[in-house]
Design a protein around this motif. Structure first.
Motif: not given
Length: 269
Positions: A94-107
């Motif tokens: 998931i982190a890789a998928r949204f790595r360019h989207n600052p509106r997604v944080q992965v924990h």
């Protein structure tokens, strides 16, 4: 009855949802287009209503997001999403998928705590509650962190078995076994089914414990509705038929009774 060995839940989840895990294959709400669209439309409507009323992006926690398909839906609707995922490989995906989207944080979540993320407007569980040993405690924690006016949405959990007919439970199990045949997992399916019929579960087995609902007869939708009804103005329980196999799904949605449910709770008081 269970064995004595206890394996941490995050280890069990990672064993089942490891590198290369195919969420689509075993997930009816991802496989079947009309189920998938219905759930996406529901999430979109909840997020959009919150965004319009708040005048800002709603803050969302998505518990156990898999590979982030529903995360994308909520971000597109205007949300800022904190994704929690117990499986390290899934969290990295998931982190890789949204790595360019600052509106997604992965924990990468090892203990299932939600209060560390602060107050939010929406908590989402998509095919997650049945993995959680004490799902009512998790929902109670979710209620505490939802801001006034906020919401909780959960979908794709098995209805409480004692309120289903024996025929419905047997047909659901048969449908799952039939799907395993197509996946080349017939032997595993028979072993798992035999243990479940006998009431014997292995707490060291990811096959048993990652699908924790097998230990406690499904997920109690009435208990969830009662819990959420104490804190939300509107609580809607949606019951529907859901199984992995395509032809069984087509038949089941027409002639079989519901075996799966979701809950949409809005208007946090």
């Amino acid at each position: 009855m269970t064995t004595e060995t206890v394996v941490p839940m995050h280890d069990l989840q990672e064993a089942v949802h490891g590198d290369g895990h195919d969420y689509l294959s075993g997930s009816p709400h991802l496989r079947h287009a009309y189920l998938n669209k219905w759930m996406r439309d529901t999430l979109n409507a909840v997020v959009t209503e919150l965004a319009d009323r708040l005048g800002r992006p709603p803050r969302v926690i998505e518990v156990g997001a898999g590979h982030g398909g529903f995360t994308e839906t909520m971000v597109s609707a205007g949300a800022e999403v904190v994704v929690t995922e117990m499986s390290g490989p899934s969290a990295r995906s998931i982190a890789a998928r949204f790595r360019h989207n600052p509106r997604v944080q992965v924990h990468h979540d090892l203990d299932g705590r939600l209060d560390v993320h602060g107050e939010v407007d929406l908590v989402v569980y998509m095919a997650v509650l049945h993995h959680i040993p004490d799902y009512l405690a998790s929902l109670e924690e979710a209620v505490r962190i939802v801001a006034p006016g906020g919401a909780i949405v959960t979908f794709q959990d098995p209805l409480y078995y004692p309120r289903q007919s024996r025929t419905s439970v047997a047909l659901s199990r048969a449908a799952t076994l039939a799907w395993r045949v197509t996946e080349g997992e017939l032997a595993r399916g028979f072993r798992t089914l035999t243990r479940r019929v006998r009431g014997v579960y292995d707490e060291s087995s990811p096959s048993d414990m990652s699908e924790y609902h097998v230990v406690r007869d499904g997920v109690d939708e009435d208990a969830i509705a009662l819990l959420l009804g104490r804190s939300f103005a509107d609580v809607d329980v949606h019951r529907y038929f859901s199984t992995q196999g395509g032809w069984v799904q087509t038949l089941g949605e027409r002639v079989l009774r519901p075996n799966t449910f979701g809950v949409v709770a809005t208007g946090r008081r």
